[in-house]
Design a protein around this motif. Sequence first.
Motif, PDB file in Angstrom:
ATOM      1  N   PHE A   1       4.557   6.199  -6.898  1.00 17.51           N
ATOM      2  CA  PHE A   1       4.550   4.923  -6.363  1.00 17.51           C
ATOM      3  C   PHE A   1       4.025   3.950  -7.402  1.00 17.51           C
ATOM      4  N   THR A   2       2.916   4.238  -8.052  1.00 15.81           N
ATOM      5  CA  THR A   2       2.504   3.232  -8.959  1.00 15.81           C
ATOM      6  C   THR A   2       3.332   2.862 -10.140  1.00 15.81           C
ATOM      7  N   ALA A   3       4.124   3.805 -10.711  1.00 19.70           N
ATOM      8  CA  ALA A   3       5.240   3.746 -11.732  1.00 19.70           C
ATOM      9  C   ALA A   3       6.178   2.927 -11.039  1.00 19.70           C
ATOM     10  N   ILE A   4       6.775   3.080 -10.041  1.00 19.46           N
ATOM     11  CA  ILE A   4       7.955   2.402  -9.102  1.00 19.46           C
ATOM     12  C   ILE A   4       7.527   0.961  -8.941  1.00 19.46           C
ATOM     13  N   SER A   5       6.199   0.626  -8.474  1.00 22.64           N
ATOM     14  CA  SER A   5       5.642  -0.614  -8.524  1.00 22.64           C
ATOM     15  C   SER A   5       5.671  -1.482  -9.912  1.00 22.64           C
ATOM     16  N   ASN A   6       5.369  -0.762 -10.730  1.00 22.79           N
ATOM     17  CA  ASN A   6       5.407  -1.227 -12.157  1.00 22.79           C
ATOM     18  C   ASN A   6       6.616  -1.981 -12.583  1.00 22.79           C
ATOM     19  N   PHE A   7       7.852  -1.198 -12.198  1.00 21.98           N
ATOM     20  CA  PHE A   7       9.049  -1.659 -12.405  1.00 21.98           C
ATOM     21  C   PHE A   7       9.591  -2.745 -11.693  1.00 21.98           C
ATOM     22  N   VAL A   8       8.981  -3.037 -10.598  1.00 23.10           N
ATOM     23  CA  VAL A   8       9.176  -4.192  -9.668  1.00 23.10           C
ATOM     24  C   VAL A   8       8.931  -5.522 -10.375  1.00 23.10           C
ATOM     25  N   ILE A   9       7.964  -5.690 -11.311  1.00 17.29           N
ATOM     26  CA  ILE A   9       7.465  -6.820 -11.891  1.00 17.29           C
ATOM     27  C   ILE A   9       8.756  -7.239 -12.985  1.00 17.29           C
ATOM     28  N   PRO A  10       9.422  -8.407 -12.703  1.00 17.07           N
ATOM     29  CA  PRO A  10      10.379  -8.929 -13.777  1.00 17.07           C
ATOM     30  C   PRO A  10      10.080  -8.968 -15.280  1.00 17.07           C
ATOM     31  N   SER A  11       9.036  -9.238 -15.643  1.00 18.41           N
ATOM     32  CA  SER A  11       8.679  -9.187 -16.973  1.00 18.41           C
ATOM     33  C   SER A  11       8.115  -8.206 -17.400  1.00 18.41           C
TER      34      SER A  11
ATOM     35  N   GLU B   1      -6.933  14.691 -13.426  1.00 16.93           N
ATOM     36  CA  GLU B   1      -5.754  14.894 -12.748  1.00 16.93           C
ATOM     37  C   GLU B   1      -4.742  13.586 -12.842  1.00 16.93           C
ATOM     38  N   ALA B   2      -5.324  12.456 -12.564  1.00 15.62           N
ATOM     39  CA  ALA B   2      -4.525  10.948 -12.947  1.00 15.62           C
ATOM     40  C   ALA B   2      -4.099  10.956 -14.164  1.00 15.62           C
ATOM     41  N   LEU B   3      -5.019  11.154 -15.126  1.00 17.76           N
ATOM     42  CA  LEU B   3      -4.720  11.011 -16.460  1.00 17.76           C
ATOM     43  C   LEU B   3      -3.390  12.023 -17.227  1.00 17.76           C
ATOM     44  N   ILE B   4      -3.583  13.011 -16.615  1.00 20.71           N
ATOM     45  CA  ILE B   4      -2.541  13.986 -16.848  1.00 20.71           C
ATOM     46  C   ILE B   4      -1.094  13.629 -16.364  1.00 20.71           C
ATOM     47  N   MET B   5      -1.022  13.113 -15.107  1.00 19.03           N
ATOM     48  CA  MET B   5       0.071  12.555 -14.697  1.00 19.03           C
ATOM     49  C   MET B   5       0.638  11.346 -15.211  1.00 19.03           C
ATOM     50  N   GLU B   6      -0.326  10.613 -15.341  1.00 18.09           N
ATOM     51  CA  GLU B   6       0.205   9.085 -16.079  1.00 18.09           C
ATOM     52  C   GLU B   6       0.653   9.397 -17.450  1.00 18.09           C
ATOM     53  N   LEU B   7      -0.157  10.193 -18.322  1.00 23.63           N
ATOM     54  CA  LEU B   7       0.446  10.291 -19.464  1.00 23.63           C
ATOM     55  C   LEU B   7       1.913  11.043 -19.564  1.00 23.63           C
ATOM     56  N   THR B   8       1.953  12.165 -18.439  1.00 23.32           N
ATOM     57  CA  THR B   8       3.188  12.769 -18.589  1.00 23.32           C
ATOM     58  C   THR B   8       4.479  11.992 -18.030  1.00 23.32           C
ATOM     59  N   PHE B   9       4.173  11.000 -17.207  1.00 26.88           N
ATOM     60  CA  PHE B   9       5.202   9.977 -16.901  1.00 26.88           C
ATOM     61  C   PHE B   9       5.518   9.106 -17.845  1.00 26.88           C
ATOM     62  N   ASP B  10       4.368   8.497 -18.649  1.00 30.22           N
ATOM     63  CA  ASP B  10       4.892   7.791 -19.726  1.00 30.22           C
ATOM     64  C   ASP B  10       5.601   8.279 -20.672  1.00 30.22           C
TER      65      ASP B  10
ATOM     66  N   ILE C   1       2.409  11.654  -5.581  1.00 30.74           N
ATOM     67  CA  ILE C   1       2.964  10.405  -4.566  1.00 30.74           C
ATOM     68  C   ILE C   1       2.254   9.282  -5.398  1.00 30.74           C
ATOM     69  N   VAL C   2       0.937   9.204  -5.525  1.00 29.06           N
ATOM     70  CA  VAL C   2       0.314   7.958  -6.056  1.00 29.06           C
ATOM     71  C   VAL C   2       0.832   7.780  -7.308  1.00 29.06           C
ATOM     72  N   VAL C   3       0.866   8.422  -8.373  1.00 32.65           N
ATOM     73  CA  VAL C   3       1.409   8.082  -9.533  1.00 32.65           C
ATOM     74  C   VAL C   3       2.958   7.582  -9.714  1.00 32.65           C
TER      75      VAL C   3
ATOM     76  N   PRO D   1      -4.168   4.258  -8.656  1.00 31.38           N
ATOM     77  CA  PRO D   1      -4.669   5.229  -8.986  1.00 31.38           C
ATOM     78  C   PRO D   1      -6.152   5.064  -9.037  1.00 31.38           C
ATOM     79  N   ALA D   2      -6.617   4.188  -9.566  1.00 31.95           N
ATOM     80  CA  ALA D   2      -8.214   4.106  -9.609  1.00 31.95           C
ATOM     81  C   ALA D   2      -8.909   3.833  -8.197  1.00 31.95           C
ATOM     82  N   LEU D   3      -8.102   3.317  -7.375  1.00 35.14           N
ATOM     83  CA  LEU D   3      -8.954   3.386  -5.816  1.00 35.14           C
ATOM     84  C   LEU D   3      -8.795   4.937  -5.397  1.00 35.14           C
TER      85      LEU D   3
END
Length: 533
Positions: A415-425, A361-370, A411-413, A325-327
């Motif tokens: 894929f970011t959320a899906i990538s966050n779930f990949v981390i086992p811890s 725009e990114a902050l709204i989508m990230e907060l909505t997903f959380d 799409i960016v938000v 998201p930052a990039l």
Amino acid sequence: MKLKFLSNHKAASKPETVTASSRPLESSMDANVAEIKRRIGNSADVVFRSLSNPASGSPSLTFIYIDGLINADLVTQAVIQPLTDSQDLQEQGMENEKALLLIKEQILPVGGIKECKTVEILLSMLFEGNTIILLDGANTALAANTSGWETRSINEPTSQGVIRGPKEGFTESLRTGTSMLRRRLKNADLRVEEYKIGRRTQTGIALVYLYGIANEQVLAEIRKRLDAIDTDSILESNYIEELIEDGGMTPFPTILNTERPDAMAGGILEGQVGIIIDGTPFALLAPATFFSFFQSSEDYYQRYDISSFLRIIRFTAFFVSLLLPALYIAITTFHQEMLPTTLLISLASQREGIPFPALIEALIMELTFDVLREAGVRMPRAIGPAISIVGALVLGQAAVQAGLVSAAMVIVVSFTAISNFVIPSLAIANSIRLIRFLMMLIAGTMGLFGIMSFLMVLLIHMAGLQSFGIPYLSPVAPMKPRYLKDIILRMPMWKMKIRPSTYGSQEAPRQNLPAKEQQVSAKQSGPQGSENS
């Protein structure tokens, strides 16, 4: 190493210690019963049962136990019945001390009988599920281990599932946790030290390690920090984690938590120290390095090439979750010239009519997903996943059609959320969630220069962290090439013949080594096993 605790609360960790404020038991049974009733009040679950038969010559007895914490059949068959049927106790003129010794060593068949000389120790034993035996005329009580409360059966871990591997996880019972480790590590060097922490909860804590493998300095530091805890209650392992961890102001976890016994056994074999807490299925492993949060139990239950590939995916997902998201914000706001012309035109056409800048725009989508993720967790299990998935699809599509956000941002938000779930811890994944918001704010104000500057500050911060004296980025910083066989990639089992001293443990062969390799290992490990590599 600087400690964060200055006081030493020995009474919390060792309730058997007699302190100046302890009240000794009296020789009068009635006085002791009255004092116990005064301490616990009129609690309906505390049972007092007296046995007195002066004609038989047997001494008067009082049994005290808490209904729900004891095994009723065990109390009846192994405590009350043997004492009422014993002919030895009916001897006329038997001294109280002799009768007490007779009950403890000959009459009672139950194991784990302890003496209580103060009211405080008596109450502590009572709340652990013991049956208290008071003998009239004796100033010492006996506590018979008759615990038998209801516990949850052993099930598959809910937060750390695997396709191949053991399907059992820790339960809320401390003794079940230690027994599951004993079943995997059938070795006399496996040591279990128990503590009682919490003035009101008296929560049982088990410190588990392998003698000769765990670093003695790390062990001493963990014991010191556990002894220094002075608090009212310990209800979950996070209480212990926050009170003993290094770097309390860092977003990165320095202690690993797990609910898998096989993961804890593997960590103990590597030199880590396990901490099992009564009342929660999540145990702790310390010390922990940054790379240990990306390792899964399943890495060792399948081929090394597949495990290495999955680890590369996890580290890639880590950087995607942290930076994507930052990039996107930085490039679309400040560095449009970095994009190919076709992609730039496509993004520009999508953003046409969007009323918000890319950052908002990114902050709204990230907060909505959380919000959707938290709603899915808190809702009933049967409908929670459906609501979160449907909600994300409906809200995302509606937001694009309404012209509030662009399709690329969705799409960016996502894929970011899906990538966050990949981390086992989950601990390190939650840390990334917090850092990602700060990274987005910096990208929206300073662009790529701000992102690179923040990454350098973050890396310097991580390099300065320690976990019980072990560098957080070990064995990468400081660099120890000898121990890199199980960090980013996992080498084959027959290649990992040496136990690495990443966690301060003594380097030692884990497999049979040729004589030449043993000599090389001894020269490189040195007397401490971890300094020369």
